[in-house]
Design a protein around this motif. Structure first.
Motif, mmCIF file in Angstrom:
data_model
loop_
_atom_site.group_PDB
_atom_site.id
_atom_site.type_symbol
_atom_site.label_atom_id
_atom_site.label_comp_id
_atom_site.label_asym_id
_atom_site.label_seq_id
_atom_site.Cartn_x
_atom_site.Cartn_y
_atom_site.Cartn_z
ATOM 1 N N GLY A 273 32.054 39.750 55.226
ATOM 2 C CA GLY A 273 31.327 40.944 54.800
ATOM 3 C C GLY A 273 31.858 41.504 53.499
ATOM 4 O O GLY A 273 31.091 41.986 52.646
ATOM 5 N N GLY A 274 33.188 41.437 53.305
ATOM 6 C CA GLY A 274 33.782 41.927 52.064
ATOM 7 C C GLY A 274 33.365 41.116 50.853
ATOM 8 O O GLY A 274 33.105 41.674 49.779
ATOM 9 N N LEU A 275 33.270 39.806 51.022
ATOM 10 C CA LEU A 275 32.827 38.965 49.907
ATOM 11 C C LEU A 275 31.396 39.286 49.506
ATOM 12 O O LEU A 275 31.058 39.323 48.311
ATOM 13 C CB LEU A 275 32.962 37.485 50.298
ATOM 14 C CG LEU A 275 34.393 36.951 50.397
ATOM 15 C CD1 LEU A 275 34.379 35.497 50.864
ATOM 16 C CD2 LEU A 275 35.113 37.078 49.062
ATOM 17 N N LEU A 276 30.535 39.515 50.497
ATOM 18 C CA LEU A 276 29.156 39.850 50.151
ATOM 19 C C LEU A 276 29.075 41.218 49.479
ATOM 20 O O LEU A 276 28.301 41.406 48.541
ATOM 21 C CB LEU A 276 28.271 39.813 51.394
ATOM 22 C CG LEU A 276 26.785 39.995 51.049
ATOM 23 C CD1 LEU A 276 25.946 38.879 51.634
ATOM 24 C CD2 LEU A 276 26.272 41.348 51.513
ATOM 25 N N CYS A 277 29.867 42.192 49.970
ATOM 26 C CA CYS A 277 29.868 43.510 49.331
ATOM 27 C C CYS A 277 30.381 43.415 47.894
ATOM 28 O O CYS A 277 29.886 44.125 47.006
ATOM 29 C CB CYS A 277 30.739 44.476 50.142
ATOM 30 S SG CYS A 277 30.039 44.947 51.745
ATOM 31 N N TRP A 278 31.361 42.563 47.673
ATOM 32 C CA TRP A 278 31.897 42.380 46.327
ATOM 33 C C TRP A 278 30.844 41.754 45.406
ATOM 34 O O TRP A 278 30.680 42.152 44.261
ATOM 35 C CB TRP A 278 33.139 41.500 46.409
ATOM 36 C CG TRP A 278 33.882 41.368 45.111
ATOM 37 C CD1 TRP A 278 33.749 42.142 43.995
ATOM 38 C CD2 TRP A 278 34.897 40.412 44.813
ATOM 39 N NE1 TRP A 278 34.601 41.736 43.024
ATOM 40 C CE2 TRP A 278 35.343 40.672 43.486
ATOM 41 C CE3 TRP A 278 35.493 39.377 45.524
ATOM 42 C CZ2 TRP A 278 36.331 39.920 42.879
ATOM 43 C CZ3 TRP A 278 36.480 38.629 44.919
ATOM 44 C CH2 TRP A 278 36.894 38.898 43.614
#
Length: 365
Positions: A273-278
């Motif tokens: 999820g963090g990679l997509l938010c980034w």
């Protein structure tokens, strides 16, 4: 000697003498068929011996001619009664059942099977607890090597598939959440969504489903094959408890490894999820982590870690229980393996619902 058939000319009575047995019948059916329908009675008083085949031949002849049978003793009368009861027309098509009646019958059978299975699972759980108590009292009976091997099968070997699944689930949750929250200008709350739902629910729940399909099915297939080849019976004969040697190591491995796998799955999902938010929301990783620490309470982690060992116990007990129920043929192994996976997933979801209500009541929202 074949039975002699005589027809009295004045009274229309067919008198049978000799042995009415299979070895002596000869062409008796053809000779009986040659008589016309003037025969009104068949006299068997002169018959020496009689078996079921002879009785059936005479019964069929008398039924076709509408004649009565005379000269029967007690045993022979009982034999003809049995032949008459068995000589019934066979229904070539099953009785047509109304749709409502069929549905009600299937629902009733499914309900009875469900309650019987639940009763058996509770009994198997009790047997597992007793086996654990006996091992605690006698530590020398604990199968350490078997348990460590199950740690590898249940836990280490599953890291790859669970990590990939969790990573993709984290990306999907973040992407779908961002799309919906963008309508309200609240894309930043995607972090709240990913952090809380993975730690509290989806991380451990999806891990339990994966372990049920992977390890629960393996437990059922392994024990089912051992039951079919009578290895379990052989263990009992030599004084080894199958519950302690087979069921307990698998159950302990699932109970201990599930919290670790659940935490690992939640962590990988958060990274996804963090990679997509980034990439899509342009939220830097440092901001993402800082926001997670603010919005995700520690109780969410506790909730996941409390549920995980319960789910592990359910999966292991369902798999081992179904494996121990195998009997008959090899087809039972596949049937019981399927039942183990279905029951484990169903029970995990039901227990998860109860946990949600419980934690809501105690204020762990």
């Amino acid at each position: 000697m074949s039975a002699a058939v005589d027809l009295s000319e004045d009274a229309g009575t067919l008198r049978v003498s000799g042995a009415l047995t299979l070895s002596n019948l000869g062409d008796l059916p053809h000779r009986l068929a040659a008589h016309d329908r003037s025969v009104k009675a068949v006299d068997l008083s002169a018959v020496e011996r009689m078996d079921t085949i002879g009785a059936w031949v005479i019964h069929r002849f008398a039924r076709e001619r509408g004649a009565r049978i005379e000269g029967l003793s007690g045993e022979r009368e009982h034999l003809f009664k049995q032949v008459e009861d068995a000589d019934q027309p066979v229904a070539m098509r099953p009785r047509r059942i109304k749709p409502l009646e069929r549905v009600a019958g299937e629902v009733g059978e499914a309900t009875i099977t469900a309650f019987r299975t639940l009763y058996g699972l509770l009994g198997f759980l009790g047997a597992t607890v007793i086996a654990f108590y006996n091992v605690v009292r006698h530590p020398g009976r604990f199968r350490f090597n078997a348990t460590v091997h199950r740690f590898e099968v249940v836990g280490v070997s599953a890291l790859g598939i669970i990590g990939l699944m969790s990573f993709l689930i984290g990306i999907v949750i973040a992407q779908q959440g961002a799309v919906q929250l963008r309508q309200f200008g609240a894309e930043a709350f995607t972090i709240n969504l990913v952090g809380r739902i993975t730690l509290r629910e989806l991380g451990v729940l999806m891990t339990a489903i994966m372990v049920a399909g992977r390890s629960g099915s393996a437990f059922a297939a392994q024990l089912g094959t051992m039951k079919l080849t009578e290895e379990i019976d052989a263990m009992r004969i030599i004084g080894v408890s199958p519950m302690e040697a087979l069921v307990l190591p698998r159950t302990l491995a699932a109970v201990i490894m599930m919290p670790l796998l659940g935490f690992y799955a939640s962590l990988i999902a958060i990274i996804g999820g963090g990679l997509l938010c980034w990439w899509q929301l342009e939220i830097p990783p440092v901001t993402y982590v800082a926001r997670l620490r603010e919005v995700v309470p520690i109780t969410d982690l506790y909730v996941g870690l409390i549920k995980a060992p319960v789910f592990g116990a359910i999966i292991a007990i369902a798999g081992c229980f179904q494996g121990m129920q195998v009997e008959g043929d090899a087809e039972q192994v596949g049937t019981r393996t399927t039942s183990a996976v279905v029951q484990a997933i169903f029970l995990v979801i039901v227990i998860d619902a109860f946990f949600a209500i419980f934690f809501e009541r105690i204020g762990w929202l």
